[in-house]
Structures are given as C-alpha cells and as structure tokens.
Design a protein around this motif. Sequence first.
Motif, short mmCIF file in Angstrom:
data_model
loop_
_atom_site.label_atom_id
_atom_site.label_comp_id
_atom_site.label_asym_id
_atom_site.label_seq_id
_atom_site.Cartn_x
_atom_site.Cartn_y
_atom_site.Cartn_z
N ILE A 127 0.83 -1.21 0.00
CA ILE A 127 0.00 0.00 0.00
C ILE A 127 0.86 1.25 0.00
O ILE A 127 0.51 2.26 -0.59
N PHE A 141 1.20 6.91 2.96
CA PHE A 141 0.28 7.95 2.51
C PHE A 141 0.12 9.03 3.56
O PHE A 141 0.66 8.91 4.65
N GLN A 186 2.51 18.40 2.89
CA GLN A 186 2.89 19.17 1.72
C GLN A 186 4.11 20.06 1.98
O GLN A 186 4.16 20.73 3.01
N PHE A 204 4.74 15.77 -3.43
CA PHE A 204 4.02 16.20 -4.63
C PHE A 204 2.91 15.21 -5.00
O PHE A 204 1.82 15.60 -5.41
N LEU A 205 3.20 13.90 -4.85
CA LEU A 205 2.21 12.87 -5.19
C LEU A 205 1.30 12.51 -4.02
O LEU A 205 0.41 11.68 -4.16
N ASN A 206 1.55 13.07 -2.84
CA ASN A 206 0.78 12.81 -1.62
C ASN A 206 1.05 11.42 -1.03
O ASN A 206 0.74 11.16 0.13
N THR A 207 1.54 10.48 -1.84
CA THR A 207 1.72 9.12 -1.38
C THR A 207 2.93 8.53 -2.09
O THR A 207 3.38 9.05 -3.11
N ASN A 227 4.67 4.58 -3.10
CA ASN A 227 4.57 3.12 -3.00
C ASN A 227 5.53 2.46 -3.98
O ASN A 227 6.22 3.13 -4.76
N GLN A 249 6.39 3.10 -7.84
CA GLN A 249 7.16 4.23 -8.39
C GLN A 249 8.45 3.77 -9.06
O GLN A 249 8.89 4.36 -10.03
#
Lengths: 312, 390
Positions: free
Chosen positions: A125, A128, A132, A211-214, A216, A219
């Motif tokens: 998962i 997350f 920011q 930037f992507l907030n999460t 995993n 990537q």
Amino acid sequence: MSDFLQSYGFLIVTLIQAGLLGLSLYFPLMAGQLSLASPGFYALGGYVAAIMLTNPAFAGLRDTLGNGIFPLTWLAAGLLCALAGVIVGVPALRLRGIYLALATIAFVEILRVVSLNLSITGGAIGIFGIPQAFGFQDRWQYLLIFGPLLALVLAFTYMLQKSRVGRAFRAIREDELAADAMGVPPTQYKVLAFVIGAVIAGIVGSMSAPFLNTWNAKQGTFDASIAILAFVLIGGSRSMWGPVVGGALLTAVPELLRFLQDWRLVINGLVLVIASLYLPQGIVGALAKLRKSPPPARPPIAPAPDAKGGTL
Amino acid sequence: MNRTKLKVSAAAVLAVTAGLAFAQKVESPVPIGVAVAQTSNTALLGQEQVIGARFAEKFLNARGGINGTPFKLVFQDAAGDENSAINAFQNLITKERVVGIVGPTLSQQAFAADPIADRAKVPVLGPSNTAKGVPQIGNYIARVSAPVAVVAPNAIRTALRLDPKIKKVAVLYAQNDAFSTSETGTFQETVKAQGLTLSTVQKFQTTDTDFTTQVTAVLNADVDLAIVSGLAADGGNLVKQLRQLGYKGLIIGGNGLNTSNMFPVCQKLCDGVIIAQAYSPSQPSAANQVFVKEYRAQYKKDPPQFAAQAYAGVQVFVEALRAVDRKKKIATWDLDDLRVELNKQILVGKYNTPLGLIAFDKEGEVVQKDFYVAQIKMKDAKTGSFVFLK
C-alpha cells in the motif's frame, strides 16, 4: 491564467520531473554506460522523504525544524543515493553494455521487492498522508522547487561538459581502452557519472513524495526504467537538452490528447515508433543537424584557360 | 539566482489573481465526474465500473434526474497509476467543474488523488477503494465500498459452516498487490480469532505462473482450508495447481478472484472456490432487481460487484443532490457552496442502492447492512457462475 495553472500545474511539474529523471540517465550515458537504475534511486529518494515526513520516529525532528525538514529530506535522499550509487556502481560498472543494463534492472527489482516486504515502507500500500512541502496547497506551486532544480542541474551539466571531467567522460564513451591508455582512469569516472545520476534521481524522488501525496513500490519498476530510457533516446542522447525535451514530450502527449480518449495511447505509440525510426539521433539531434550550416559548396570550377586566343 | 526571484514574484502575482476568480454557477445538466481506470491493466475492473456508472446515468435520468434537472457523467481516464489519477481529478475539478467525483479505482491512487479533491473541497466517493485509511484522508472523502476487514471474514465463517471439522489453515497471497497484502492480514487475523491453526503462510507474485513451491508447502502442512488472496490470472493458476497436485480441502478466494475472468484460467478446477461478496444480484431490493434486469438484458450475465458499486456511487450523488435541490434550486447555487453542501448531505443521507441499504459514518466510511458469500459452480470448462450461499 490561474485556471490554466490549476488545470495544468500538475502536468507542467511532471514534465519537469520527467526531464530531470531523463537527465539522471544522461550522465552515465555521457560516459558510455547504459544504466537503467534511475527509477531505483528515484524510489529510494521518495521513500527517504516519505519516511522522514510521516514516521513517528522523526516527529521530534519535524517539530524543531518546521519547514526546514524538506531541504533536509533532499539532502538525506541525495547522500543516501550517493552511497547506494557507489555500493552498486563499483561492482556493476565492471560490466558493459547490455550486461550493465541487466544488472541495473536487477537493482531496481531488488529495491522494489524489499520495499514490498518492509513494514517501514508500508508494504504494497505504501506510505500515505505525506505533508505538503512548505504548506503548498496547489500542485503548480511545486514549480517553485522543481523549476530551480532543473535550472541548477542544467547549469551543472553545462559546466561539467566543458570541464576536464566532462572530456574524460566523453573519452571513455568513445573508446575506453584508448582513454585508459591516455591516463584517464575509466572505473573512477564511470562510477562518478553513475553516482551523479543517482543523486539527481534521489533528490527528484524526495521532492516527488509530497508532490504525489503518497509513495509506494509502483514508483520504481522496470516499466519506469524503460520509460525513462525512452525519454533520453527520443529526445536525443548526445545533448543535455535531449532528455529534457524527450521527457517533457512523452509525458505531455498522452495527457494533452485526453480528448481522444483511448486513441491517445495509440498516438503515443506512434510518436515512439516514428521518432525511433526516423530520428536515430533523437529530436534534439535532428534539430541540431538542421541548424548546422551545410558543408561548404565545392568551389566553382576554375575557368578553363582560353584556348582560342592561343598563338601557335 | 535572478531567475528564481522572477519565478517567485510571478507566482505571487498569480496567487493574488487566483483569489479574485469569479464565483461560478452550476452548469446544466449537472456534471458529475467519474475517474476510473479505462486503460492500463486495472481497466479490467475499471470497465465494469464504467458500465455500472452509465447504467445509473441512463436509469436515474429517466426517472427525472435531480427533481427535473438532468445530470451528466463526465468520464476521465484515471488508468492504473498515481499520476494519471491526479491528472484526471484536476481535469474534472477545474475544467469540467463537476459537483463531485466517483473514483479512483485503486486505493493507492486514492491516496494520491483524493487529497487534491479534499483541498479543493470537492466531494469524492470511492467506488472500489477498500484499503484502511481511505475515508480518513479528509472530510470530503467517502466510499461506497466496504473495507476488506468487514467483507473477508464472512468467507471463513461460511467455510466453517460447510465443514465444521476444519482445523488447519494455509494462507497464500500475492505480495506485490496492495489489495491482496491488506486482505491477507484480515484473513490471518480471522483464522486466529476463530481458534484455527495457521499452519503456513505462502507468498507469490501476481506475475508468477508456476506455484509448485507454494503448493508443495500447503500439501506438506496437511491443511483442511486454503485461503488465496491474489488477482484473477495468478489466483486462478494457483487454484488449478493446488487441485492438480492433489489438494482436497476447501479453498477460499479473496476479492481479486471475484470475477468470471478467472474461469478460463482454472476451468473445471475453479469449482467450489468460496468468495465473500459486498454485492449479490439476488439482493431483493427493488433498486437492485431493476438494475439486475437491465444489466442481464444488455450483457447476458449477472452484474459484477464493481458495476454495482459504481452504480451506487452515482446514485448516492444524485439522491444527495435531490435533497439539496429541495432546499434551494440547484441552478441557483454557487458551485463551491454546492460542493460543500453536497458533501454534508451525502454523509447524513440513507440510500437504497443495489448494494442494499447503505449510509455513511461521520468520517465517510460506508455502513452497509448485508454481505454475501458465493461459491463457484462450473458448468463446463469455460462457463460457470457464482452461486450465493445462504
């Protein structure tokens, strides 16, 4: 204008991000080494930032530093990737060509499987709820960190190419044995090129996590390796502008063609095929050829000595 | 250095102008966004969601839409990756000016794209996000898909009813799939909670085709129940190889195996696999029976769970919009205010969807009344069906 930034801000930043990742692959290529390790370092950098920004173990550090934590994540990611670059680079760079490419793919895969199995990386998962950077609310505000990074990397590349190190890279690329004979230590320079690429990919990763907030394990995959290699090859691998143009183009095409729905991926494929068939030097290479003045024309044939006026 | 300064000041100017943007009215027909996977390897699920959402659009508009005002669905492909999901969300929020969004398909994408909508104060309903923590992303995020932790244990309870002598259990899962790793955690906890022995835990990858190692370990552990969390192709192959090498006990499949796409893989050997469901075509409510009838008429098969959940997502938006419209006409709302009000309304309402009666808690987690368990019954090598167990 603000609507434009709201809609396309994210895309513009991903263009720059793609360009930077392309550049990270360009350095090993400058020394003639085909490495596909960039997504591995990108993923590593992202995990470093994501862990530092969310893990309770770093809560105290986050509170004392405030926004200062973000530059610190870049620094930590850069240093860790440099270290990993040396550890991987020294043995891997004994290989050449396709074998080096395979070894770097293996590195990316190992990192991916490890991150899937560790609890600190959140397993499949991922991590997350990443805060920011500098309290940015909109995606386009990330231009303020990615933009200067691109400018900085381009300036660095430009200066490197003019320097002794840049000439050594090129000498190794053209002929490693000859370069060695002329007193350029190939291993040392190859590892250096590899580490520079690793550091850039790592810093880009650490900026990308918020930037992507999460973050995993998706990537850093083999697919990403191929995508980044395509940025460099389509853009042009002999100029520093090549990876930037290629990365921006290949990222922009599928997004800008959203109105074509499923056809957009067909067009993207066509761009790849046509570019690799007809532009072997990449887009920037082809443009450079156009700009180059044509070879000097053959001088006009000297007038033949006048035969008529001869006296006999 | 000058360059950076220039950029900073340019950004400052832009930030000021952004604040002056005019208030926008709600368009007619009212746009509702749908951002699911229409391409990539996630599209197998996403396409079923598109079908479900389209059904809702057609059916609910025929019933008067939002108290007489029609609505339209705006589709944006969220593919299977995080970047595409964010791009799709940005497009829907700023360009298409939707009142709310149904999407994205994967939980990992939800963690990337939902914060964008939350910051823009746009309500989001996850049609198939089942990981822990999705509704907690923000106030504007809710989901109609019940989390794994609620659905999965039902399968084990049913298996125990079918065969009360079960003692030893083997658990197998695809370790590179987010859903499977989260689901297997729930399965393992339930096994222990039911007082069963967890004899072996085996890992595989969704890309694997040969499962000899895992199957041998399961056979050596001499278990009465095997629980598989994976996707259709790998899960199907694993079931097939378990049976081929002589495993006789019951098999429970996770939600990834909850699709007829698995039938061509394990063929006759799929027979008997038990799968917990958040949806059943036999759910008796009128809303569901109409949905099932229309779906059968068009596709000649029962609607899958993903289609029903996407339908439910659109339906919740439409019913909440109706309630808002009764207070004050939709056309007179300012878009930003409507989004805020709509979000509040979604959380307080009760909805009679094809999934049965659903509601939301204050975080946006779905509260669903009924869950189901089905068993696969194969007619021949290619065709089979899910038979719902009582």
